[in-house]
Design a protein around this motif. Sequence first.
Motif, PDB file in Angstrom:
ATOM      1  N   GLY A  54       1.073  -8.360  -8.343  1.00 37.83           N
ATOM      2  CA  GLY A  54       2.140  -9.259  -8.768  1.00 37.83           C
ATOM      3  C   GLY A  54       2.659 -10.144  -7.655  1.00 37.83           C
ATOM      4  N   LEU A  55       1.788 -10.471  -6.695  1.00 38.47           N
ATOM      5  CA  LEU A  55       2.171 -11.305  -5.562  1.00 38.47           C
ATOM      6  C   LEU A  55       1.631 -12.719  -5.744  1.00 38.47           C
ATOM      7  N   PRO A  56       2.198 -13.711  -5.050  1.00 35.56           N
ATOM      8  CA  PRO A  56       1.677 -15.082  -5.132  1.00 35.56           C
ATOM      9  C   PRO A  56       0.214 -15.132  -4.712  1.00 35.56           C
ATOM     10  N   ILE A  57      -0.617 -15.772  -5.521  1.00 38.45           N
ATOM     11  CA  ILE A  57      -2.058 -15.702  -5.264  1.00 38.45           C
ATOM     12  C   ILE A  57      -2.500 -16.578  -4.100  1.00 38.45           C
ATOM     13  N   ASP A  58      -1.626 -17.448  -3.610  1.00 35.33           N
ATOM     14  CA  ASP A  58      -2.010 -18.313  -2.498  1.00 35.33           C
ATOM     15  C   ASP A  58      -1.397 -17.864  -1.175  1.00 35.33           C
ATOM     16  N   THR A  59      -0.865 -16.636  -1.151  1.00 36.79           N
ATOM     17  CA  THR A  59      -0.191 -16.146   0.054  1.00 36.79           C
ATOM     18  C   THR A  59      -0.647 -14.723   0.344  1.00 36.79           C
ATOM     19  N   LEU A  60      -1.711 -14.597   1.124  1.00 34.23           N
ATOM     20  CA  LEU A  60      -2.255 -13.275   1.414  1.00 34.23           C
ATOM     21  C   LEU A  60      -1.756 -12.712   2.744  1.00 34.23           C
ATOM     22  N   ASP A  61      -1.765 -13.522   3.797  1.00 31.69           N
ATOM     23  CA  ASP A  61      -1.514 -13.035   5.155  1.00 31.69           C
ATOM     24  C   ASP A  61      -0.218 -12.237   5.321  1.00 31.69           C
ATOM     25  N   PRO A  62       0.920 -12.679   4.765  1.00 29.27           N
ATOM     26  CA  PRO A  62       2.156 -11.916   5.011  1.00 29.27           C
ATOM     27  C   PRO A  62       2.130 -10.494   4.462  1.00 29.27           C
ATOM     28  N   PHE A  63       1.224 -10.235   3.523  1.00 29.44           N
ATOM     29  CA  PHE A  63       1.218  -8.933   2.855  1.00 29.44           C
ATOM     30  C   PHE A  63       0.084  -8.014   3.318  1.00 29.44           C
ATOM     31  N   LEU A  64      -0.785  -8.520   4.183  1.00 24.13           N
ATOM     32  CA  LEU A  64      -1.997  -7.769   4.511  1.00 24.13           C
ATOM     33  C   LEU A  64      -1.720  -6.369   5.047  1.00 24.13           C
ATOM     34  N   ASP A  65      -0.662  -6.229   5.841  1.00 27.11           N
ATOM     35  CA  ASP A  65      -0.405  -4.938   6.472  1.00 27.11           C
ATOM     36  C   ASP A  65       0.804  -4.216   5.886  1.00 27.11           C
ATOM     37  N   ALA A  66       1.234  -4.678   4.716  1.00 26.73           N
ATOM     38  CA  ALA A  66       2.330  -3.978   4.038  1.00 26.73           C
ATOM     39  C   ALA A  66       1.833  -2.621   3.534  1.00 26.73           C
ATOM     40  N   ARG A  67       2.671  -1.618   3.623  1.00 24.97           N
ATOM     41  CA  ARG A  67       2.293  -0.281   3.142  1.00 24.97           C
ATOM     42  C   ARG A  67       2.528  -0.217   1.632  1.00 24.97           C
ATOM     43  N   LEU A  68       1.484   0.111   0.903  1.00 29.58           N
ATOM     44  CA  LEU A  68       1.545   0.130  -0.551  1.00 29.58           C
ATOM     45  C   LEU A  68       1.990   1.497  -1.059  1.00 29.58           C
ATOM     46  N   GLN A  69       2.705   1.477  -2.171  1.00 27.50           N
ATOM     47  CA  GLN A  69       3.053   2.732  -2.837  1.00 27.50           C
ATOM     48  C   GLN A  69       1.812   3.283  -3.538  1.00 27.50           C
ATOM     49  N   ARG A  70       1.876   4.563  -3.838  1.00 27.08           N
ATOM     50  CA  ARG A  70       0.684   5.209  -4.395  1.00 27.08           C
ATOM     51  C   ARG A  70       0.257   4.585  -5.720  1.00 27.08           C
ATOM     52  N   HIS A  71       1.218   4.270  -6.573  1.00 27.60           N
ATOM     53  CA  HIS A  71       0.838   3.692  -7.864  1.00 27.60           C
ATOM     54  C   HIS A  71       0.205   2.313  -7.670  1.00 27.60           C
ATOM     55  N   GLU A  72       0.590   1.584  -6.630  1.00 29.96           N
ATOM     56  CA  GLU A  72      -0.043   0.298  -6.347  1.00 29.96           C
ATOM     57  C   GLU A  72      -1.466   0.498  -5.853  1.00 29.96           C
ATOM     58  N   ARG A  73      -1.681   1.495  -5.035  1.00 23.15           N
ATOM     59  CA  ARG A  73      -3.027   1.778  -4.545  1.00 23.15           C
ATOM     60  C   ARG A  73      -3.936   2.237  -5.685  1.00 23.15           C
ATOM     61  N   THR A  74      -3.373   3.019  -6.582  1.00 26.49           N
ATOM     62  CA  THR A  74      -4.148   3.447  -7.749  1.00 26.49           C
ATOM     63  C   THR A  74      -4.520   2.259  -8.620  1.00 26.49           C
ATOM     64  N   ARG A  75      -3.594   1.345  -8.782  1.00 26.21           N
ATOM     65  CA  ARG A  75      -3.846   0.127  -9.562  1.00 26.21           C
ATOM     66  C   ARG A  75      -4.982  -0.686  -8.947  1.00 26.21           C
ATOM     67  N   LEU A  76      -4.983  -0.853  -7.650  1.00 29.29           N
ATOM     68  CA  LEU A  76      -6.047  -1.617  -6.995  1.00 29.29           C
ATOM     69  C   LEU A  76      -7.388  -0.910  -7.107  1.00 29.29           C
TER      70      LEU A  76
END
Length: 314
Positions: A54-76
């Motif tokens: 659910g992040l902006p599709i044209d903005t990857l770099d700011p989020f690259l090293d964000a720690r994801l919650q488990r449900h987000e990792r499962t979704r990916l």
Amino acid sequence: MSEAALDERVETFLTPRDWLRYAVGRFLSAGLAFGHGATTALDEAAFLILEGLGLPIDTLDPFLDARLQRHERTRLRELIEARVTTRKPAAYLVHRAYIRGVPFYVDERVIVPRSLIGELVMTAFAEDNALIGDPERVAAVLDLCTGGGSLAILAARVFSNARIEAVDVSAGALEVAKRNLEEHGLRDRIALKRGDLFAPVRGARFDLILANPPYVDAAAIARFPPEYAAEPKGAHAGGADGLDIVRRILSEAPKHLTADGTLVCEVGGARGRLEHEFPHLPFVWLDTEDTSGEVFLLRAADFRTAKPRARGKR
């Protein structure tokens, strides 16, 4: 891949950077085909991850090293595995596609929107120039083969004073288009009509006709990779040489253009065949950022002055 191995990745891959690296590797090793908004494994992976979170599709770099919650990792994990195992375009998995940053709902009732005409509408046609003229003076627009309604919606954004009608033969496609009109608040601006090409607008004339018809030839369809075969065949199939629908549009369009009206039609790689078959028509070929000669423009006057020339026998 075993469920245990997949679960291990959920515990091990903690950031979007981890999942991006993993997805690119999986996509390349699986030999996936691209072209539904992304042309490389990296772009496809970035889109799937950003849209999946659910992040902006044209903005990857700011989020690259964000720690994801488990449900987000499962979704990916689920999205990446689905892309590999089903071979469906990523847009079908997240029910979203974009043209020039404008979002559209998409599912398997429609082709994934990626028309070159969308880029032209949002760029060249949005300016007062020799192609279309003043966008504010365009009073009536027809979107033929509208699918999910993307070109009609983009036209509504650019041609603020226009009455817009969008036609498709598929009831399912029009249901998707209706949903997109609702999401964009355009139910009052765009009329959806079901029928074969110009049949639902018989007697009406338009300042601008946008057409992205089926134009893939039968041999190419037979060679489709699974990603393209997942789309409605009717949205691709243009007959033996790909031009069956285009020929009909060229035949019928003059009756539906205003005196100063313009037809814009996407035909893929058919330029040579069209110019050979219709030498009397002065096609203007429009370029986009990444393509050349896949969209033509004709004016109403071109049809009035053109006289078919007989061809000699070979």
